[in-house]
Design an enzyme around this catalytic site. Structure first.
Site, PDB file in Angstrom:
ATOM      1  N   TYR A 269       7.975   0.123  -1.948  1.00  0.00           N
ATOM      2  CA  TYR A 269       9.379   0.540  -1.907  1.00  0.00           C
ATOM      3  C   TYR A 269      10.119  -0.079  -0.721  1.00  0.00           C
ATOM      4  O   TYR A 269       9.676  -0.017   0.421  1.00  0.00           O
ATOM      5  CB  TYR A 269       9.443   2.058  -1.823  1.00  0.00           C
ATOM      6  CG  TYR A 269      10.812   2.643  -2.103  1.00  0.00           C
ATOM      7  CD1 TYR A 269      11.314   2.680  -3.398  1.00  0.00           C
ATOM      8  CD2 TYR A 269      11.590   3.174  -1.088  1.00  0.00           C
ATOM      9  CE1 TYR A 269      12.546   3.238  -3.676  1.00  0.00           C
ATOM     10  CE2 TYR A 269      12.824   3.734  -1.346  1.00  0.00           C
ATOM     11  CZ  TYR A 269      13.303   3.754  -2.646  1.00  0.00           C
ATOM     12  OH  TYR A 269      14.533   4.300  -2.913  1.00  0.00           O
TER      13      TYR A 269
ATOM     14  N   SER B  84       1.750   1.906  -4.266  1.00  0.00           N
ATOM     15  CA  SER B  84       2.927   2.752  -4.109  1.00  0.00           C
ATOM     16  C   SER B  84       3.965   2.372  -5.178  1.00  0.00           C
ATOM     17  O   SER B  84       3.661   2.442  -6.363  1.00  0.00           O
ATOM     18  CB  SER B  84       3.478   2.644  -2.687  1.00  0.00           C
ATOM     19  OG  SER B  84       4.419   3.664  -2.437  1.00  0.00           O
ATOM     20  N   GLN B  85       5.187   1.946  -4.787  1.00  0.00           N
ATOM     21  CA  GLN B  85       6.116   1.488  -5.818  1.00  0.00           C
ATOM     22  C   GLN B  85       5.498   0.354  -6.627  1.00  0.00           C
ATOM     23  O   GLN B  85       5.630   0.292  -7.853  1.00  0.00           O
ATOM     24  CB  GLN B  85       7.425   1.010  -5.201  1.00  0.00           C
ATOM     25  CG  GLN B  85       8.382   0.427  -6.249  1.00  0.00           C
ATOM     26  CD  GLN B  85       9.626  -0.189  -5.643  1.00  0.00           C
ATOM     27  OE1 GLN B  85      10.702   0.387  -5.731  1.00  0.00           O
ATOM     28  NE2 GLN B  85       9.494  -1.351  -5.038  1.00  0.00           N
TER      29      GLN B  85
ATOM     30  N   ASP C  79      -2.199  12.608   0.548  1.00  0.00           N
ATOM     31  CA  ASP C  79      -0.989  11.810   0.326  1.00  0.00           C
ATOM     32  C   ASP C  79       0.165  12.728  -0.061  1.00  0.00           C
ATOM     33  O   ASP C  79       0.245  13.217  -1.188  1.00  0.00           O
ATOM     34  CB  ASP C  79      -1.246  10.793  -0.779  1.00  0.00           C
ATOM     35  CG  ASP C  79      -0.119   9.782  -0.954  1.00  0.00           C
ATOM     36  OD1 ASP C  79       0.961   9.985  -0.356  1.00  0.00           O
ATOM     37  OD2 ASP C  79      -0.320   8.799  -1.680  1.00  0.00           O
TER      38      ASP C  79
ATOM     39  N   HIS D 266      -0.898   8.301   2.478  1.00  0.00           N
ATOM     40  CA  HIS D 266      -0.378   7.290   1.562  1.00  0.00           C
ATOM     41  C   HIS D 266      -0.940   5.893   1.825  1.00  0.00           C
ATOM     42  O   HIS D 266      -0.790   5.013   0.986  1.00  0.00           O
ATOM     43  CB  HIS D 266       1.154   7.270   1.628  1.00  0.00           C
ATOM     44  CG  HIS D 266       1.785   6.545   0.478  1.00  0.00           C
ATOM     45  ND1 HIS D 266       1.455   6.801  -0.836  1.00  0.00           N
ATOM     46  CD2 HIS D 266       2.720   5.548   0.454  1.00  0.00           C
ATOM     47  CE1 HIS D 266       2.160   6.012  -1.625  1.00  0.00           C
ATOM     48  NE2 HIS D 266       2.918   5.238  -0.865  1.00  0.00           N
TER      49      HIS D 266
END
Length: 323
Positions: free
Chosen positions: A91, A187-188, A273, A303
């Site tokens: 992100y 993640s993203q 996370d 995370h």
């Protein structure tokens, strides 16, 4: 501390999906229009100063024919056609510079790193691709609610379409074996990898690390960490639009997309996370349609997940699926 359910419950967590009736038609129409608007990709040699990697500055057609940038990195002197890893970014990051992405070429693979349209000002890797579409309806600052008034205008419609077109683009380079392509992201980037795996045919594998953009309806109930905080803030403010907004997000939920992904997959989740809670990850993993799947669980991590330890797992995994 643990931020979600016990691992025994997570492994069995397979929530009912909230899925629009026209989900498949929506994505078929979207991808069909993008491919119809596409022009031939450009692969321009780039002097990166790297002695062991041959680098190309790539421009390809994404959503609505918009120009999207990428890097293509090839192990210098390797004989093709090579297996390829198509990589998506976390992100608010972008494709950055080639020397920031050396793992997969060092492992002997071609590596196409897709820029994220409109992102790249979040304090780490930069981007160069603008988001040419208007922002649309009012939204919280960031990308998670951009254009959320309709699935037609939602930001991730464009980004997910770009991701599928990135796979198409990798297949068009003569140094790449079109039958040995894996998608990868964290993640993203992990959420984008799920979407790309659902929207692309014939992938050899998918690597999905601590993915974002999964099980939105649960995420907003159990975390207010960014980036989900953007959505929580929107729903708190736009009270009268809450259910409509969640209905739009159903078109882009990694849980619904995972149910259409059949490639072999390696996931990871971290039990501490709070950014992408593990139940949202397991929801996508347990709905993944492919039978050949596995997940690594990092009990004491947030995370960052398994970080370099997970990369070692991925290198071994790709040696198997891209052989």
């Amino acid at each position: 501390m643990l931020v979600d359910s016990p691992l025994s419950e997570l492994r069995a967590y397979r929530p009912e999906r909230s899925e629009p009736a026209d989900f498949d038609a929506f994505w078929q129409r979207t991808l069909g229009a993008a491919r119809a608007a596409a022009t031939a990709p450009q692969f321009v040699p780039y002097d990166s100063g790297l002695r062991t990697v041959e680098v190309y500055d790539v421009t390809f057609s994404g959503f609505d024919g918009h120009p999207i940038r990428a890097w293509l990195m090839l192990p210098r002197g390797a004989r093709g056609p090579l297996p390829c890893v198509v990589e998506y970014i976390g992100y608010n990051g972008g494709r950055g510079l080639p020397h920031e992405y050396l793992t997969w070429s060092a492992a002997g693979y071609a590596n196409l790193v897709m820029d994220s349209r409109g992102q790249g000002s979040g304090g780490y890797t930069h981007a160069v691709t603008p988001d040419l579409a208007p922002a649309g309806d009012p939204g919280t600052p960031g990308y998670l609610t951009r254009g959320i008034g309709s699935p037609e205008t939602y930001y991730y419609r464009r980004l997910f379409t770009d991701a599928a077109r990135a796979v198409d683009t990798a297949r068009q380079h003569p140094a790449v074996d079109p039958d040995r392509i894996a998608v990868y992201g964290g993640s993203q980037g992990g959420g984008i990898a799920i979407a790309s795996a659902a929207l692309s045919e014939g992938l050899a594998g998918a690597i999905v690390d601590v993915p974002f953009l999964c099980h939105f309806r649960r995420a907003v109930e159990i975390t207010d960490n960014s980036p989900y905080l953007e959505l929580v803030t929107y729903l708190r403010t736009q009270r009268h639009r809450a259910e409509a907004a969640l209905g739009v997000l159903d078109y882009f939920d990694g849980v619904n997309l995972a149910a259409r992904a059949t490639a072999p997959a390696l996931f990871s989740a971290a039990l501490m996370d709070a950014t992408c809670p593990p139940s949202t990850v397991f929801a996508a993993y347990n709905h993944w349609a492919g039978a050949d799947k596995d997940i690594r669980v990092w009990k004491y991590n947030g995370h960052e997940g398994g970080a370099a330890f997970q990369t070692a797992e991925q290198i071994r995994y790709l040696a198997k699926v891209l052989a």
